[in-house]
Design an enzyme around this catalytic site. Structure first.
Site, short mmCIF file in Angstrom:
data_model
loop_
_atom_site.label_atom_id
_atom_site.label_comp_id
_atom_site.label_asym_id
_atom_site.label_seq_id
_atom_site.Cartn_x
_atom_site.Cartn_y
_atom_site.Cartn_z
N SER A 178 14.90 -7.73 -61.08
CA SER A 178 15.20 -7.53 -62.22
C SER A 178 13.99 -7.29 -63.28
O SER A 178 13.32 -6.51 -63.33
CB SER A 178 16.23 -8.59 -62.82
OG SER A 178 16.77 -8.24 -63.90
N ASP A 181 25.74 -2.57 -60.38
CA ASP A 181 24.66 -2.90 -61.20
C ASP A 181 24.61 -2.17 -62.59
O ASP A 181 24.36 -1.03 -62.30
CB ASP A 181 23.14 -3.18 -60.53
CG ASP A 181 22.42 -3.67 -61.40
OD1 ASP A 181 22.40 -4.08 -62.72
OD2 ASP A 181 21.31 -3.80 -60.68
N HIS A 218 24.51 -7.09 -59.77
CA HIS A 218 23.09 -7.36 -60.02
C HIS A 218 22.78 -8.93 -59.54
O HIS A 218 23.68 -9.61 -59.70
CB HIS A 218 23.02 -7.28 -61.57
CG HIS A 218 21.55 -7.32 -61.97
ND1 HIS A 218 20.54 -6.55 -61.97
CD2 HIS A 218 20.79 -8.51 -62.52
CE1 HIS A 218 19.46 -7.06 -62.44
NE2 HIS A 218 19.62 -8.36 -62.96
#
Length: 304
Positions: free
Chosen positions: A152, A242, A272
């Site tokens: 991320s 995501d 995600h």
């Protein structure tokens, strides 16, 4: 779940997790709540785990946690930059993830507790990861491959640190990377509500790390606008549901066209944050085990 008709979710456990989040409703992000310590399941046993502090230029002190299989031999080593939307996360939040990488791949790992926004906006976190890479290079003296990984926000920090570092990175792993701070890709809208990561929160998170529009749109913080030739050989993980999916897919093509892509794993039915969902979703655990093992194998073989 905008834009989908009966979307396929990886497993019933993940579906239940998403339902529970939806039932809680949306609330504005709170840094205090995000940084609150939570009990997390332990990870695989690693024989040698140590917490250290690295002194960097300018008096910065960077906490790191090293995961080693023994004290006698040096193995391929991967520096890990945790996710956490630029504003939270630490050595404990991703301890399990780092243990999984070390155990599955037979590599040593160095987790970086880089400085967080808003107290320390860009490029502080990038500078911290670069400093740890330099420290590691001095320790291994070119004897073993060096990897770099992040998820991320940590994936963006890892990518930018790799491109700016004087250290030769043998393999880079980007898990659900946030590489478009302008959040301009279609999946931010189509997957930006109901999938565990809200687009409204994303906008707030990136504004903490890159406080101005000019900074969020600058080439300096955009892997998609950087010469791909400066990137190491890279593995990218994207997930179907995501909001950051499309920017990850664009980076895949950006690097593939330049011959800098080692592998791309697209995770159907997944959301995600797959790296930290292994205790919730059996499919997330299986998928994570596969791409962590594959990445470590590529890292171990990168100098053969």
């Amino acid at each position: 779940m905008n834009g989908d008709v009966l979307p396929r979710i990886a497993d019933s456990e993940l579906e239940a997790w998403l339902t529970a989040i939806a039932e809680q409703g949306h609330s504005a992000p709170s840094i205090a709540q995000l940084r609150a310590k939570r009990a997390r399941p332990g990870g695989p046993d690693i024989p040698v785990v140590n917490d250290l502090v690295i002194a960097a230029d300018g008096g910065t002190r960077i906490p790191v946690r090293t995961y080693r299989h023994d004290t006698m031999n040096t193995r391929a080593t991967c520096v890990y930059a945790h996710g956490g939307a630029f504003v939270f996360g630490d050595l404990d939040s991703h301890d399990r993830a780092c243990r999984r990488l070390a155990a599955l791949g037979g590599v040593d790992v160095v987790a970086v507790d880089y400085r967080l926004a808003p107290e320390h906006p860009a490029p502080a976190g990038i500078d911290d990861v670069r400093a740890v890479l330099g420290w590691l290079e001095e320790r291994v003296a070119g004897e073993v491959p060096i990897g770099l990984a992040g998820d991320s926000a940590g994936a963006l920090i890892a990518f930018l640190a790799a491109c700016a570092s004087d250290v030769a990175i043998d393999q880079l792993l980007l898990i659900n990377p946030n590489v478009d701070l302008a959040l301009s890709k279609p999946s931010v809208l189509t997957k930006g509500e109901g999938w565990g990561l809200d687009a409204r929160d994303l906008e707030w998170f990136v504004s903490q790390w890159a406080p101005t529009a000019a900074l969020r749109e600058s080439h300096a913080l955009s892997p998609l606008q950087q010469p791909p030739s400066t990137a190491p050989m890279t593995t990218i993980i994207t997930s179907e549901h995501d909001p950051l999916r499309d920017e990850g897919l664009d980076l895949v093509e950006h690097l593939r066209n330049a011959g800098r892509l080692t592998a791309h794993h697209h995770l159907e039915g997944m959301v995600h944050g797959v790296i930290n969902l292994d205790t919730i979703s059996p499919t997330a655990r299986r998928m994570g085990d596969e791409f962590l093992t594959d990445f470590a194998e590529d890292l171990n073989q990168s100098r053969d």
